[in-house]
Write a protein that holds these residues in place. Structure first.
Motif, PDB file in Angstrom:
ATOM      1  N   ALA A  63       0.653  -1.259  -0.323  1.00  0.00           N
ATOM      2  CA  ALA A  63       0.528  -0.399  -0.157  1.00  0.00           C
ATOM      3  C   ALA A  63       1.030   1.666  -0.090  1.00  0.00           C
ATOM      4  O   ALA A  63       0.237   2.340  -0.951  1.00  0.00           O
ATOM      5  CB  ALA A  63      -1.183  -0.086   0.838  1.00  0.00           C
ATOM      6  N   TRP A  64       1.510   1.430   0.815  1.00  0.00           N
ATOM      7  CA  TRP A  64       3.115   2.429   0.358  1.00  0.00           C
ATOM      8  C   TRP A  64       3.254   3.025  -0.317  1.00  0.00           C
ATOM      9  O   TRP A  64       3.944   3.636  -0.680  1.00  0.00           O
ATOM     10  CB  TRP A  64       3.281   2.428   1.750  1.00  0.00           C
ATOM     11  CG  TRP A  64       4.979   1.233   2.021  1.00  0.00           C
ATOM     12  CD1 TRP A  64       4.475  -0.137   2.419  1.00  0.00           C
ATOM     13  CD2 TRP A  64       6.468   1.161   1.169  1.00  0.00           C
ATOM     14  NE1 TRP A  64       5.710  -0.936   1.907  1.00  0.00           N
ATOM     15  CE2 TRP A  64       6.450  -0.240   0.811  1.00  0.00           C
ATOM     16  CE3 TRP A  64       6.856   2.517   0.473  1.00  0.00           C
ATOM     17  CZ2 TRP A  64       7.918  -0.479   0.676  1.00  0.00           C
ATOM     18  CZ3 TRP A  64       8.506   2.205  -0.019  1.00  0.00           C
ATOM     19  CH2 TRP A  64       8.257   0.818   0.636  1.00  0.00           C
TER      20      TRP A  64
ATOM     21  N   GLN B  80       5.113   6.700  -2.885  1.00  0.00           N
ATOM     22  CA  GLN B  80       4.015   7.119  -2.197  1.00  0.00           C
ATOM     23  C   GLN B  80       2.075   5.854  -2.680  1.00  0.00           C
ATOM     24  O   GLN B  80       2.471   5.422  -3.524  1.00  0.00           O
ATOM     25  CB  GLN B  80       3.363   8.038  -3.239  1.00  0.00           C
ATOM     26  CG  GLN B  80       3.921   9.507  -2.762  1.00  0.00           C
ATOM     27  CD  GLN B  80       3.645  10.853  -3.632  1.00  0.00           C
ATOM     28  OE1 GLN B  80       2.878  10.348  -4.522  1.00  0.00           O
ATOM     29  NE2 GLN B  80       4.077  12.150  -3.437  1.00  0.00           N
ATOM     30  N   GLY B  81       1.557   5.838  -1.433  1.00  0.00           N
ATOM     31  CA  GLY B  81       0.623   5.242  -1.624  1.00  0.00           C
ATOM     32  C   GLY B  81      -0.174   5.795  -2.000  1.00  0.00           C
ATOM     33  O   GLY B  81      -0.618   6.880  -2.340  1.00  0.00           O
ATOM     34  N   HIS B  82      -1.592   5.687  -1.573  1.00  0.00           N
ATOM     35  CA  HIS B  82      -2.604   6.753  -2.410  1.00  0.00           C
ATOM     36  C   HIS B  82      -3.234   7.415  -1.432  1.00  0.00           C
ATOM     37  O   HIS B  82      -4.470   8.287  -0.880  1.00  0.00           O
ATOM     38  CB  HIS B  82      -4.341   5.773  -2.405  1.00  0.00           C
ATOM     39  CG  HIS B  82      -4.647   4.229  -3.790  1.00  0.00           C
ATOM     40  ND1 HIS B  82      -3.990   5.256  -4.888  1.00  0.00           N
ATOM     41  CD2 HIS B  82      -3.450   3.636  -3.894  1.00  0.00           C
ATOM     42  CE1 HIS B  82      -4.207   4.146  -5.591  1.00  0.00           C
ATOM     43  NE2 HIS B  82      -3.603   3.395  -5.494  1.00  0.00           N
ATOM     44  N   ASP B  83      -2.500   7.688  -0.210  1.00  0.00           N
ATOM     45  CA  ASP B  83      -2.709   8.805   0.832  1.00  0.00           C
ATOM     46  C   ASP B  83      -1.633   9.202   0.921  1.00  0.00           C
ATOM     47  O   ASP B  83      -1.539  11.175   0.456  1.00  0.00           O
ATOM     48  CB  ASP B  83      -2.190   7.581   2.204  1.00  0.00           C
ATOM     49  CG  ASP B  83      -1.110   7.477   2.693  1.00  0.00           C
ATOM     50  OD1 ASP B  83       0.210   7.543   1.088  1.00  0.00           O
ATOM     51  OD2 ASP B  83      -0.234   7.621   3.375  1.00  0.00           O
ATOM     52  N   TYR B  84      -1.317   9.949  -0.309  1.00  0.00           N
ATOM     53  CA  TYR B  84      -0.141  10.107  -1.136  1.00  0.00           C
ATOM     54  C   TYR B  84       1.008  10.439   0.304  1.00  0.00           C
ATOM     55  O   TYR B  84       1.283  12.357  -0.463  1.00  0.00           O
ATOM     56  CB  TYR B  84      -0.936  11.862  -1.354  1.00  0.00           C
ATOM     57  CG  TYR B  84      -1.140  11.634  -2.297  1.00  0.00           C
ATOM     58  CD1 TYR B  84      -0.509  12.143  -3.913  1.00  0.00           C
ATOM     59  CD2 TYR B  84      -1.752  11.204  -3.441  1.00  0.00           C
ATOM     60  CE1 TYR B  84      -0.096  12.314  -5.170  1.00  0.00           C
ATOM     61  CE2 TYR B  84      -2.080  11.279  -5.117  1.00  0.00           C
ATOM     62  CZ  TYR B  84      -1.678  11.959  -6.228  1.00  0.00           C
ATOM     63  OH  TYR B  84      -1.517  11.805  -7.449  1.00  0.00           O
ATOM     64  N   VAL B  85       1.136   9.794   1.488  1.00  0.00           N
ATOM     65  CA  VAL B  85       2.658  10.513   2.073  1.00  0.00           C
ATOM     66  C   VAL B  85       3.335   9.472   1.509  1.00  0.00           C
ATOM     67  O   VAL B  85       3.760   8.529   1.324  1.00  0.00           O
ATOM     68  CB  VAL B  85       1.952   9.933   3.774  1.00  0.00           C
ATOM     69  CG1 VAL B  85       2.822  10.076   4.433  1.00  0.00           C
ATOM     70  CG2 VAL B  85       1.310  10.672   3.940  1.00  0.00           C
TER      71      VAL B  85
ATOM     72  N   CYS C  96      10.370   6.599   7.465  1.00  0.00           N
ATOM     73  CA  CYS C  96       9.393   6.945   7.347  1.00  0.00           C
ATOM     74  C   CYS C  96       8.647   8.548   7.779  1.00  0.00           C
ATOM     75  O   CYS C  96       9.685   8.376   8.979  1.00  0.00           O
ATOM     76  CB  CYS C  96       8.433   6.276   8.269  1.00  0.00           C
ATOM     77  SG  CYS C  96       8.242   4.384   7.456  1.00  0.00           S
TER      78      CYS C  96
ATOM     79  N   ARG D 135       3.505  14.684   6.440  1.00  0.00           N
ATOM     80  CA  ARG D 135       3.273  14.531   5.421  1.00  0.00           C
ATOM     81  C   ARG D 135       4.294  14.131   4.109  1.00  0.00           C
ATOM     82  O   ARG D 135       3.376  14.186   3.213  1.00  0.00           O
ATOM     83  CB  ARG D 135       1.993  15.560   5.413  1.00  0.00           C
ATOM     84  CG  ARG D 135       1.304  16.513   5.685  1.00  0.00           C
ATOM     85  CD  ARG D 135       0.470  16.883   5.164  1.00  0.00           C
ATOM     86  NE  ARG D 135      -0.890  17.696   5.693  1.00  0.00           N
ATOM     87  CZ  ARG D 135      -1.905  17.392   5.926  1.00  0.00           C
ATOM     88  NH1 ARG D 135      -2.295  16.359   5.221  1.00  0.00           N
ATOM     89  NH2 ARG D 135      -2.851  18.195   6.699  1.00  0.00           N
TER      90      ARG D 135
ATOM     91  N   ARG E 211       3.075  18.508   9.332  1.00  0.00           N
ATOM     92  CA  ARG E 211       1.525  18.268   9.441  1.00  0.00           C
ATOM     93  C   ARG E 211       0.894  19.946   9.103  1.00  0.00           C
ATOM     94  O   ARG E 211      -0.286  19.863   8.686  1.00  0.00           O
ATOM     95  CB  ARG E 211       1.302  17.541  10.738  1.00  0.00           C
ATOM     96  CG  ARG E 211       0.270  17.482  10.813  1.00  0.00           C
ATOM     97  CD  ARG E 211      -0.035  16.919  12.834  1.00  0.00           C
ATOM     98  NE  ARG E 211       0.697  15.952  12.515  1.00  0.00           N
ATOM     99  CZ  ARG E 211       0.245  14.911  12.595  1.00  0.00           C
ATOM    100  NH1 ARG E 211      -0.951  14.089  12.210  1.00  0.00           N
ATOM    101  NH2 ARG E 211       0.924  13.897  12.774  1.00  0.00           N
TER     102      ARG E 211
END
Length: 302
Positions: free
Chosen positions: A18-19, A43-48, A71, A79, A102
């Motif tokens: 996912a990441w 990036q995963g779909h959280d864009y982090v 991380c 972010r 953040r």
């Protein structure tokens, strides 16, 4: 003089993790103990953004660690940790990376994030990283890369104060000063809007060969070269007007951010420069050039 690109990306998103399921790009790569070691922005779909690790014998076929090696760990980088550049220096490995805090909203496509801090970390094994601290705080600053040796007894790093490339100097990698602007945009050329450092510079007899990125009013990111004085890298000796890599391949023209080649690594192996770069903020590309030919072209056209 143009780099010769590999015909397909050498690293693509991995939907099983996912990441790193959405984008993998802007990698650091060093050559150590007969292997290429890559640290890439994922990036995963959280864009982090997180930093992943992969290893290769040939720079083309990669085996990935299935977890990130760096991380977000607090408000300063909540972010994301972005755009690594890794330098081997005095028996240790140093990572320059950008922390995205953040308090800031996610940027729109093509927009520079606010609340970014250029950070350093150190490792003895390329997997476990200890954070050292920032190059500067409280300003829009990134694209930093540590030189592979001290110059006149001090550490040296590229960094970017928009729209230019700057140098900073340090005795201990913690307190940085003597900031000096070295490359400005050149209106009307491919790097007319903004410029930023690529990977750590390459030491040659003629000077520090740097491969840097820039973009124009159309927001097209390309790569070019410059040559800096060995003992006073504030002195720019050569800077050709032409590019050495432009976004022409499909994976460079279409992606999360279109029309981008963005290099963060240029290790030299057996006389060949391996330019690893992010293509359209989605994949990792590879282009190569003979070091002697690239240096000669820079000297002739600069």
């Amino acid at each position: 003089m143009k780099f010769k690109r590999h015909h397909v990306p050498v690293l693509t998103p991995n939907p099983d993790n996912a990441w790193e399921a959405l984008n993998v790009f802007n990698p650091a790569v060093i050559y150590h103990n007969g292997l290429f070691h890559m640290h890439y922005r994922a990036q995963g779909h959280d864009y982090v953004s997180r930093i992943g690790y992969a290893v290769s014998e040939d720079g083309v076929n990669w085996n990935r660690l299935q977890r990130p090696v760096l991380c977000p760990s607090g408000d300063l980088d909540a972010r994301g940790v972005e755009d690594p550049r890794v330098t081997a220096l005095d028996g240790r490995f140093y990572m320059a990376y950008t922390a995205f805090d953040r308090s800031s909203p996610f940027p729109k496509v093509g927009e520079t994030p606010k609340g970014i801090t250029p950070m350093f970390a150190v490792s003895d094994n390329l997997i476990t990283w200890e954070r050292l601290g920032p190059l500067v705080r409280g300003e829009d600053n990134k694209d930093h890369a540590l030189f592979p040796r001290k110059v006149c007894g001090r550490y040296v790093s590229f960094h970017r104060r928009p729209p230019s490339i700057w140098l900073a100097f340090s005795d201990d990698l913690k307190v940085w000063g003597d900031h000096a602007e070295i490359l400005r945009p050149r209106p009307g050329l491919w790097d007319g809007k903004r410029v930023g450092a690529g990977g750590p510079p390459i030491e040659t007899e003629a000077g520090w060969l740097m491969i840097y990125h820039g973009y124009d009013d159309e927001h097209v990111y390309c790569m070019g070269t410059a040559l800096l004085d060995l003992e006073d890298p504030r002195r720019v000796l050569k800077r050709p007007k032409e590019t050495v890599l432009e976004p022409n391949a499909p994976w460079e023209r279409r992606g999360d951010v279109p029309n981008v080649v963005f290099g963060c690594a240029n290790p030299v192996v057996n006389g060949t420069v391996y330019l690893f770069y992010g293509g359209a903020d989605r994949v990792v590309g590879l282009a190569t050039a003979d070091l002697n030919e690239l240096l000669a072209w820079t000297l002739e056209h600069g």
